[in-house]
Scaffold this active site. Structure first.
Site, PDB file in Angstrom:
ATOM      1  N   ARG A  41     -34.499 -18.639   9.750  1.00 46.91           N
ATOM      2  CA  ARG A  41     -33.625 -18.118   8.743  1.00 46.91           C
ATOM      3  C   ARG A  41     -32.855 -17.153   9.338  1.00 46.91           C
ATOM      4  O   ARG A  41     -31.751 -16.824   9.030  1.00 46.91           O
ATOM      5  CB  ARG A  41     -34.100 -17.925   7.396  1.00 46.91           C
ATOM      6  CG  ARG A  41     -33.020 -17.558   6.237  1.00 46.91           C
ATOM      7  CD  ARG A  41     -33.464 -17.485   4.933  1.00 46.91           C
ATOM      8  NE  ARG A  41     -32.708 -16.719   4.093  1.00 46.91           N
ATOM      9  CZ  ARG A  41     -31.763 -17.443   3.309  1.00 46.91           C
ATOM     10  NH1 ARG A  41     -31.461 -18.764   3.533  1.00 46.91           N
ATOM     11  NH2 ARG A  41     -30.872 -16.776   2.518  1.00 46.91           N
ATOM     12  N   ILE A  67     -24.876 -17.356   2.188  1.00 43.12           N
ATOM     13  CA  ILE A  67     -25.856 -18.519   2.624  1.00 43.12           C
ATOM     14  C   ILE A  67     -26.777 -18.324   1.265  1.00 43.12           C
ATOM     15  O   ILE A  67     -27.114 -17.174   0.787  1.00 43.12           O
ATOM     16  CB  ILE A  67     -26.796 -17.711   3.840  1.00 43.12           C
ATOM     17  CG1 ILE A  67     -27.865 -18.659   4.273  1.00 43.12           C
ATOM     18  CG2 ILE A  67     -27.137 -16.494   3.986  1.00 43.12           C
ATOM     19  CD1 ILE A  67     -28.608 -18.261   5.460  1.00 43.12           C
ATOM     20  N   SER A  68     -26.908 -19.374   1.021  1.00 47.36           N
ATOM     21  CA  SER A  68     -27.643 -19.371  -0.415  1.00 47.36           C
ATOM     22  C   SER A  68     -29.019 -18.926  -0.220  1.00 47.36           C
ATOM     23  O   SER A  68     -29.741 -19.053   0.685  1.00 47.36           O
ATOM     24  CB  SER A  68     -27.741 -21.262  -0.751  1.00 47.36           C
ATOM     25  OG  SER A  68     -26.540 -21.581  -0.993  1.00 47.36           O
ATOM     26  N   GLN A  69     -29.694 -18.601  -1.576  1.00 50.80           N
ATOM     27  CA  GLN A  69     -31.000 -18.280  -1.576  1.00 50.80           C
ATOM     28  C   GLN A  69     -31.964 -19.327  -1.198  1.00 50.80           C
ATOM     29  O   GLN A  69     -31.757 -20.424  -1.440  1.00 50.80           O
ATOM     30  CB  GLN A  69     -31.206 -18.145  -3.177  1.00 50.80           C
ATOM     31  CG  GLN A  69     -32.517 -17.695  -3.640  1.00 50.80           C
ATOM     32  CD  GLN A  69     -32.692 -17.802  -5.124  1.00 50.80           C
ATOM     33  OE1 GLN A  69     -31.714 -18.413  -5.859  1.00 50.80           O
ATOM     34  NE2 GLN A  69     -33.678 -17.409  -5.917  1.00 50.80           N
TER      35      GLN A  69
END
Length: 667
Positions: A41, A67-69
């Protein structure tokens, strides 16, 4: 070597993320967990934010997107029920992180991004990392990619007003489409649509979520999320909040009768704050506390402050001593403005006036500190007390406490030298002093019960603080839990000391008094005084949170730094604060466990971001530094809102030395 070490660190952070963010929330799809475990990530976030890559939060990327959780990415991937070799369409490439996870599981992945800069950047990054089974297209994702249809699975990382027919038609028979849908950007439901035949579809509700808008021909027209009037159904969430809240213009004029009725027979009322430097939070807590004292007989005020400093206020409100704040060195530990401010001074003067009218000392209000940072001032109190009542025991205690004296100016060094075995631990010494004090409880307290209680709490604080400092660098979430457990145990001691009819008001930060089980703290194994209170006093505790959108706040830029008056940034679009900002009134009380309209509570239940400013405020990294996920109606019983707020006015600006709290930004 440095690069290899960094890679090792990221692998450890990745595994910790899986343990505390995914497994702890009940995600058990091993295929998804394995995919998350191999995708780096850190490669998909901006360089300046790489240290936050595995935090339980969305992060900003280019084109004002996020950027999503990690949990949301894993949740949606698991919902796809993806099998090896299946063809996948992703709408909303972003930085490419989710596409990489999909590619680890499926066969060919097709991903569409409407922002060219994101599409180009993701394409280059995925190619660099060796993902040759991913194709990236710059275009309108709401229309899908018909040339490559049908797809076994389609996932949409943006919320639309309805499920686009264009995407449903591109599903293979047996294919699954996962998409957030809602007629308001603030009220979305994650749906899974399964194609059962040429014209047949089954739809499942997977729960409330919050996503950026799906913009395109089959989605919203723009970021505002407006839809034609003929498609609008029912009131928006801000409208519902307006209808479900009690509005007021000024703190000194607000009618609190309904609030007191909702509090009912509660023995404990916990009053929060969204920052340690906002005047409205202090003034409103004072106003509520006045009425609880006068109308409901509350006689304990317990605050997030050091015990010895709070004791000076307690002495002032019970006797003839001068004002405890302006002319003294009390509350000299950083951050001085948290308690040495004019809002608190006005309140304690009122307390003194009130106590002067109460003839029975047992019914007078007491002021107590719950925190454990006063290690050395507490040692001085214990020794001073023993010097008077038992000089021989005082000498023994002085020798025992001497173990801690080399670190009087920097308790954090004590943790480091004991951790590296360069210095012996002082645990047994400080515990022995506390045990001696407790063994002689009857003799000591017979002469002066109040002074013995004060000495006992200080001795207990020293023992807990020694353990806190000794473990804070290696015990992960343990230090936070030790601190809140100490505060809760101190509260129980105060309640026992004041008797079975005592009632307490607790002033602490939202992060301490809101039920941790309703926040991402719980996934990290952390609890707080709000959770402990609800568990110990079910039905007789009332938790009230506070919030604001913009204004000024008193805070520092770094630990131990000078106080600054900082501008509070307008709230994040995905936050509870942004929802409340859109309510057409500036100040209100919103009942949550006893809602005026049940639909309002229901629509607020889905997790959203919530802002927490401590004594440190870093606007430049606000999203990753000051926001966390929570379910507000489960966290609090009531919420009080000030759309615009101002900084507290300090009595002094010089700060002393101290240790940071366990929460990164001083809660």
């Amino acid at each position: 070597m440095k690069k290899e070490l960094a890679m090792t660190d990221f692998r450890q952070l990745r595994q910790r993320m899986i343990d505390y963010q995914l497994l702890a929330r009940g995600l058990r799809d091993q295929t998804v967990l394995d995919a998350v475990n191999v995708v780096p990530r850190e490669e998909f976030v901006p360089t300046e934010l790489v240290e936050f890559a595995y935090s339980d939060t969305p992060l900003p990327i280019a084109a004002s997107q996020t950027i999503s959780q990690p949990y949301i990415v894993a949740l949606m991937t698991a919902a796809l029920e993806l099998k090896p070799g299946e063809r996948v369409l992703e709408v909303g490439t972003g930085s490419g992180y989710a596409a990489a996870i999909l590619a680890e599981i499926g066969g060919q992945v097709y991903t569409i991004e409407r922002h060219k800069i994101l599409a180009d950047t993701a394409r280059d990054k995925l190619k660099e990392l060796g993902y040759d089974n991913i194709r990236v297209l710059h275009g309108d994702g709401s229309l899908g990619w018909p040339e490559q249809a049908p797809f076994d699975a389609i996932v949409v990382a943006a919320g639309g007003p309805e499920v686009p027919e264009t995407l449903k038609q591109q599903l293979a028979i047996g294919g699954r489409l996962v998409i957030p849908v809602g007629t308001s950007l603030r009220t979305q439901t994650l749906l899974r649509v399964r194609r059962t035949s040429e014209h047949g579809y089954q739809q499942e509700d997977l729960g409330g979520v919050r996503f950026v808008p799906l913009i395109g021909a089959a989605g919203w027209e723009d970021e505002t999320g407006r839809i034609p009037a003929d498609k609008t159904t029912g009131a928006s969430l801000p409208e519902l909040i307006y209808q479900s809240s009690e509005h007021f213009a000024r703190i000194n004029e607000v009618n609190l009768d309904n609030l007191l009725q909702r509090i009912g027979d509660s023995r404990l009322v916990l009053l929060g704050e969204a920052s340690h430097g906002t005047a409205e939070f202090y003034d409103m807590r004072a106003r509520i506390t006045w009425e609880l004292i006068e109308k409901k007989g509350f006689n304990i005020i317990a605050v997030e402050a050091d015990w010895p400093d709070a004791a000076h206020i307690d002495h002032y409100i019970h006797g003839p001593s001068p004002d405890p704040l302006p002319e003294s060195t009390h509350f000299s530990r950083f951050p001085t403005w948290m308690w040495a401010n004019y809002s608190v001074l006005k309140f304690v003067r009122w307390l003194k006036e009130h106590n002067g009218k109460v003839a029975d000392p047992a019914m007078q209000v007491g002021f107590y500190g719950l925190d454990l940072y006063s290690l050395y001032s507490s040692i001085e109190v214990v020794l001073g007390y023993l010097d008077e009542v038992d000089p021989e025991t005082a000498e023994v205690a002085r020798l025992r406490y001497g173990c801690l004296m080399p670190w009087v100016n920097d308790p954090g060094m004590y943790a480091q030298v004991t951790l590296t075995k360069q210095y012996r631990e002082c645990e047994q010494d400080v515990l022995a002093t506390l045990q001696d004090l407790l063994r002689k409880r009857v003799d000591y307290s017979h002469a002066d019960g109040a002074r013995f209680f004060d000495a006992e709490q200080n001795a207990r604080l020293v023992a807990n603080a020694e353990r806190y400092y000794r473990t804070m660098y290696y015990a992960e979430n343990s230090s936070w839990n030790q601190r809140d457990q100490h505060m809760f145990d101190t509260l129980l001691s105060i309640l026992a000391y004041r008797g079975p009819d005592s009632k307490a008001v607790i002033w602490e930060h939202n992060s301490h008094i809101g039920d941790a089980r309703a926040t991402q703290m719980s996934a990290r194994g952390e609890f707080n005084i709000g959770q402990l209170t609800r568990q110990k006093f079910p039905g007789t505790s009332y938790l009230i949170g506070f919030g604001t959108d913009h204004g000024t706040v008193a805070a520092a830029s770094e630990w131990g730094g000078p106080m600054e008056i900082k501008q509070v940034q307008p709230s994040h679009i995905d936050s509870y604060e942004h929802v409340f900002h859109e309510v057409k009134t500036d100040c209100f009380l919103l009942p949550l466990t006893q809602p005026l309209q049940a639909v309002t509570r229901d629509k607020l239940l889905a997790e959203r971001l919530e802002r927490a400013i401590g004594v440190i405020y870093r606007p430049e990294t606000e999203l990753q530094s000051h926001y966390f996920y929570a379910s507000l109606p489960r966290q609090f019983d009531e919420y009080i809102w000030f759309d615009e707020s101002r900084a507290v006015e300090p009595l002094m600006r010089k700060t002393g030395q101290g240790m940071p709290d366990t929460f990164p930004f001083g809660m």
